[in-house]
Design a protein around this motif. Structure first.
Motif, PDB file in Angstrom:
ATOM      1  N   THR A   1       1.326  -1.144  -0.210  1.00 40.08           N
ATOM      2  CA  THR A   1      -0.461  -0.226  -0.129  1.00 40.08           C
ATOM      3  C   THR A   1       0.813   1.180  -0.051  1.00 40.08           C
ATOM      4  O   THR A   1       0.860   2.431  -0.458  1.00 40.08           O
ATOM      5  CB  THR A   1      -0.872  -0.030   1.392  1.00 40.08           C
ATOM      6  N   GLY A   2       1.918   1.399   0.908  1.00 39.85           N
ATOM      7  CA  GLY A   2       2.797   2.631   0.818  1.00 39.85           C
ATOM      8  C   GLY A   2       3.220   2.024  -0.527  1.00 39.85           C
ATOM      9  O   GLY A   2       3.719   3.839  -1.069  1.00 39.85           O
ATOM     10  N   TRP A   3       4.010   1.704  -1.243  1.00 40.40           N
ATOM     11  CA  TRP A   3       4.164   1.364  -1.581  1.00 40.40           C
ATOM     12  C   TRP A   3       3.382   1.817  -3.667  1.00 40.40           C
ATOM     13  O   TRP A   3       3.888   3.065  -4.820  1.00 40.40           O
ATOM     14  CB  TRP A   3       4.608   0.269  -2.928  1.00 40.40           C
ATOM     15  N   PHE A   4       2.218   1.368  -3.480  1.00 36.91           N
ATOM     16  CA  PHE A   4       1.223   2.474  -4.413  1.00 36.91           C
ATOM     17  C   PHE A   4       0.687   3.674  -4.161  1.00 36.91           C
ATOM     18  O   PHE A   4       0.548   4.336  -5.207  1.00 36.91           O
ATOM     19  CB  PHE A   4       0.075   1.714  -3.760  1.00 36.91           C
ATOM     20  N   ALA A   5       1.015   4.273  -2.787  1.00 37.84           N
ATOM     21  CA  ALA A   5       0.645   5.762  -2.510  1.00 37.84           C
ATOM     22  C   ALA A   5       2.019   6.428  -3.156  1.00 37.84           C
ATOM     23  O   ALA A   5       1.418   7.228  -3.900  1.00 37.84           O
ATOM     24  CB  ALA A   5       1.027   6.038  -0.777  1.00 37.84           C
ATOM     25  N   ALA A   6       3.498   6.091  -3.515  1.00 42.78           N
ATOM     26  CA  ALA A   6       4.378   6.668  -3.924  1.00 42.78           C
ATOM     27  C   ALA A   6       4.132   6.354  -5.031  1.00 42.78           C
ATOM     28  O   ALA A   6       4.632   7.304  -5.998  1.00 42.78           O
ATOM     29  CB  ALA A   6       5.487   5.781  -2.906  1.00 42.78           C
ATOM     30  N   ASP A   7       3.861   5.221  -5.656  1.00 45.22           N
ATOM     31  CA  ASP A   7       3.305   5.742  -7.519  1.00 45.22           C
ATOM     32  C   ASP A   7       2.782   6.102  -7.384  1.00 45.22           C
ATOM     33  O   ASP A   7       3.289   7.120  -8.577  1.00 45.22           O
ATOM     34  CB  ASP A   7       3.729   3.670  -7.818  1.00 45.22           C
ATOM     35  N   ALA A   8       1.823   6.307  -6.916  1.00 49.34           N
ATOM     36  CA  ALA A   8       0.316   7.477  -7.286  1.00 49.34           C
ATOM     37  C   ALA A   8       0.699   8.498  -7.050  1.00 49.34           C
ATOM     38  O   ALA A   8      -0.085   9.420  -8.357  1.00 49.34           O
ATOM     39  CB  ALA A   8      -0.317   7.083  -6.450  1.00 49.34           C
ATOM     40  N   ALA A   9       1.859   8.921  -6.664  1.00 47.54           N
ATOM     41  CA  ALA A   9       2.197  10.507  -6.109  1.00 47.54           C
ATOM     42  C   ALA A   9       3.115  10.208  -6.866  1.00 47.54           C
ATOM     43  O   ALA A   9       4.218  12.001  -7.340  1.00 47.54           O
ATOM     44  CB  ALA A   9       2.331  11.345  -5.061  1.00 47.54           C
TER      45      ALA A   9
ATOM     46  N   LEU B   1       9.886   4.435   2.396  1.00 42.71           N
ATOM     47  CA  LEU B   1      10.449   3.358   2.266  1.00 42.71           C
ATOM     48  C   LEU B   1      10.557   3.269   0.449  1.00 42.71           C
ATOM     49  O   LEU B   1      11.712   2.889  -0.251  1.00 42.71           O
ATOM     50  CB  LEU B   1      10.182   2.234   2.429  1.00 42.71           C
ATOM     51  N   ALA B   2       8.799   3.755   0.502  1.00 40.93           N
ATOM     52  CA  ALA B   2       8.391   3.398  -1.334  1.00 40.93           C
ATOM     53  C   ALA B   2      10.184   4.912  -1.327  1.00 40.93           C
ATOM     54  O   ALA B   2      10.053   3.966  -3.111  1.00 40.93           O
ATOM     55  CB  ALA B   2       7.382   3.176  -1.280  1.00 40.93           C
ATOM     56  N   ALA B   3       9.102   5.599  -1.216  1.00 40.48           N
ATOM     57  CA  ALA B   3       9.747   6.776  -2.418  1.00 40.48           C
ATOM     58  C   ALA B   3      11.126   6.637  -1.824  1.00 40.48           C
ATOM     59  O   ALA B   3      11.528   7.224  -3.367  1.00 40.48           O
ATOM     60  CB  ALA B   3       9.175   7.895  -1.285  1.00 40.48           C
ATOM     61  N   LYS B   4      11.792   6.778  -0.658  1.00 40.19           N
ATOM     62  CA  LYS B   4      13.115   6.182  -0.936  1.00 40.19           C
ATOM     63  C   LYS B   4      14.106   5.270  -2.312  1.00 40.19           C
ATOM     64  O   LYS B   4      14.533   5.528  -3.065  1.00 40.19           O
ATOM     65  CB  LYS B   4      13.984   5.548   0.686  1.00 40.19           C
ATOM     66  N   GLN B   5      13.028   4.289  -2.288  1.00 40.06           N
ATOM     67  CA  GLN B   5      13.469   3.346  -3.317  1.00 40.06           C
ATOM     68  C   GLN B   5      13.001   3.564  -4.805  1.00 40.06           C
ATOM     69  O   GLN B   5      14.048   3.603  -5.606  1.00 40.06           O
ATOM     70  CB  GLN B   5      13.233   1.442  -3.188  1.00 40.06           C
TER      71      GLN B   5
ATOM     72  N   PRO C   1       4.981  -9.343  -7.258  1.00 35.38           N
ATOM     73  CA  PRO C   1       6.518  -9.832  -7.565  1.00 35.38           C
ATOM     74  C   PRO C   1       7.307  -9.495  -7.238  1.00 35.38           C
ATOM     75  O   PRO C   1       9.022 -10.088  -6.936  1.00 35.38           O
ATOM     76  CB  PRO C   1       6.609 -10.173  -9.285  1.00 35.38           C
ATOM     77  N   GLU C   2       7.744  -7.715  -7.556  1.00 34.65           N
ATOM     78  CA  GLU C   2       8.958  -7.387  -7.448  1.00 34.65           C
ATOM     79  C   GLU C   2       9.424  -6.727  -5.719  1.00 34.65           C
ATOM     80  O   GLU C   2      10.476  -6.271  -5.532  1.00 34.65           O
ATOM     81  CB  GLU C   2       8.611  -5.612  -7.809  1.00 34.65           C
ATOM     82  N   LEU C   3       7.851  -6.723  -5.270  1.00 30.58           N
ATOM     83  CA  LEU C   3       8.748  -6.431  -3.268  1.00 30.58           C
ATOM     84  C   LEU C   3       9.427  -8.046  -3.195  1.00 30.58           C
ATOM     85  O   LEU C   3      10.096  -7.596  -2.048  1.00 30.58           O
ATOM     86  CB  LEU C   3       7.013  -5.842  -2.932  1.00 30.58           C
ATOM     87  N   ILE C   4       8.329  -9.088  -3.450  1.00 25.93           N
ATOM     88  CA  ILE C   4       9.335  -9.946  -3.291  1.00 25.93           C
ATOM     89  C   ILE C   4      10.413  -9.674  -2.921  1.00 25.93           C
ATOM     90  O   ILE C   4      11.232 -10.874  -1.950  1.00 25.93           O
ATOM     91  CB  ILE C   4       8.054 -11.682  -3.383  1.00 25.93           C
ATOM     92  N   ASN C   5      10.580  -9.873  -4.333  1.00 28.26           N
ATOM     93  CA  ASN C   5      12.678  -9.942  -4.887  1.00 28.26           C
ATOM     94  C   ASN C   5      12.747  -8.367  -4.034  1.00 28.26           C
ATOM     95  O   ASN C   5      14.568  -9.175  -3.522  1.00 28.26           O
ATOM     96  CB  ASN C   5      12.701  -9.654  -6.639  1.00 28.26           C
ATOM     97  N   LEU C   6      12.613  -7.574  -3.755  1.00 20.50           N
ATOM     98  CA  LEU C   6      14.015  -6.549  -3.303  1.00 20.50           C
ATOM     99  C   LEU C   6      13.573  -7.176  -2.004  1.00 20.50           C
ATOM    100  O   LEU C   6      14.980  -6.598  -0.827  1.00 20.50           O
ATOM    101  CB  LEU C   6      12.771  -5.767  -2.881  1.00 20.50           C
TER     102      LEU C   6
END
Length: 340
Positions: free
Chosen positions: A152-160, A182-186, A295-300
């Protein structure tokens, strides 16, 4: 089996429930390895939403025990991470990457409930992702985070539209807001401003990549963000609360042409059309399509490039679920992991 039921606001119990069985050929039954309490679980706990003997839990990792005849992508013995929304993975909405609004979507909460020892997962192929092998024990909390809060945090950063050269502001210092950091940093954000008044959460935010902390709220908080951005506001803003105040704070902290990713579960939020119109603000959000990112988050996580499991500041056995809710309700812990 044992599972968590919320009978009424504040009334959380671990009770015996029937063991799940395969009901449809697309089902899988999994043994829950780890689950947790979500910030959104606190809405019914506090009585904002009205629970009625509700099965609780929607963040989970587990081992596949059984599969239906039509399941192709997971098999018994697989360690799996699942989305908090059931999706078939084949409809036009899923194909567009918005699995959380699949034409056959249903939320794990209520229908399944994964704060339990076992769970039946409908549409297993569209909902579960298997890891290559059983992960090392210390990675399980981070894989659990991918199931919802990190996704959800990743989606938020992606949507922003967080990215290189961008300033990102985060409204909300709960688990989702911290995962947005964490997502925005990545994603390469140059500057990450977190609105927080809590020292423990500020420390986690900085560990995840925050560069600035703003303790002021409301108009004062917006003024402070504008002071940090040459009077313009942030390029990207993550709204991770879901109240009228938090949404207005996010809108007012966004520069003209900027983007807001909103993932706080909205409660009585009314959008000001005139401010959006004159501010040229882009809004995108809603229930995160976590399955798109899994899939991407699991790999990270497996490559140890991120450690979102640090968001779990307390771990308890499933039998102590009521205490987990109490600790999070009182903001004594950021997020509590439950071991069945």
């Amino acid at each position: 089996m044992r599972g968590v039921i919320m009978h009424a606001p504040g009334d959380v119990r671990v009770e015996e429930r029937p063991d799940p069985v395969i009901e449809e050929p697309t089902d899988a039954v999994i043994r829950i390895v780890a689950a947790c309490v979500c910030g959104s679980d606190l809405w019914p706990y506090r009585g904002v939403d009205e629970p009625q003997d509700q099965k609780m839990g929607h963040e989970y990792v587990g081992l596949v025990e059984q599969i239906g005849d039509a399941v192709e992508t997971v098999k018994p013995g697989d360690f799996v991470v699942g989305s908090f929304v059931i999706s078939d993975g084949t409809c036009p909405i899923c194909s567009a990457g918005y699995q959380s609004r699949c034409v056959n979507a249903s939320f794990i909460d209520g229908t399944v409930g994964t704060q339990a020892e076992f769970a039946r997962i409908p549409f297993a192929d569209g909902t579960l992702v298997a890891t290559p092998e059983y992960p090392e024990e210390d990675l399980i909390p981070s894989l659990l985070a991918a199931s919802d809060v990190f996704g959800t945090g990743w989606f938020a950063a992606d949507a922003a539209e967080a990215g290189p050269g961008k300033t990102v502001a985060v409204v909300g210092d709960g688990a989702v807001g911290l995962m947005g950091v964490l997502a925005a940093k990545q994603m390469g954000a140059e500057r990450i401003i977190v609105m927080s008044r809590h020292a423990d959460r500020q420390a986690l935010a900085r560990e995840f990549g925050a560069t600035d902390i703003v303790e002021e709220r409301g108009s004062e908080g917006v003024v402070r963000i504008r002071e940090l951005t040459d009077g313009l506001g942030a390029h990207s803003v993550i709204e991770a609360v879901g109240t009228q105040e938090s949404m207005m704070q996010a809108i007012r902290a966004t520069r003209p042409g900027g983007h807001i990713g909103y993932v706080g579960v909205s409660h009585n939020v009314e959008l000001p059309g005139d401010r959006l119109f004159m501010g040229l603000v882009h809004l995108h959000g809603g229930p995160a399509p976590v399955r798109r990112y899994l899939p991407e988050l699991i790999n990270l996580v497996l490559e140890r490039k991120v450690d979102p499991g640090k968001v779990f500041t307390k771990q308890l056995p499933l039998a102590d679920a009521a205490e987990a809710y109490r600790l999070m309700d009182r903001r004594e812990e950021v997020k509590v992991l439950l071991w069945p």
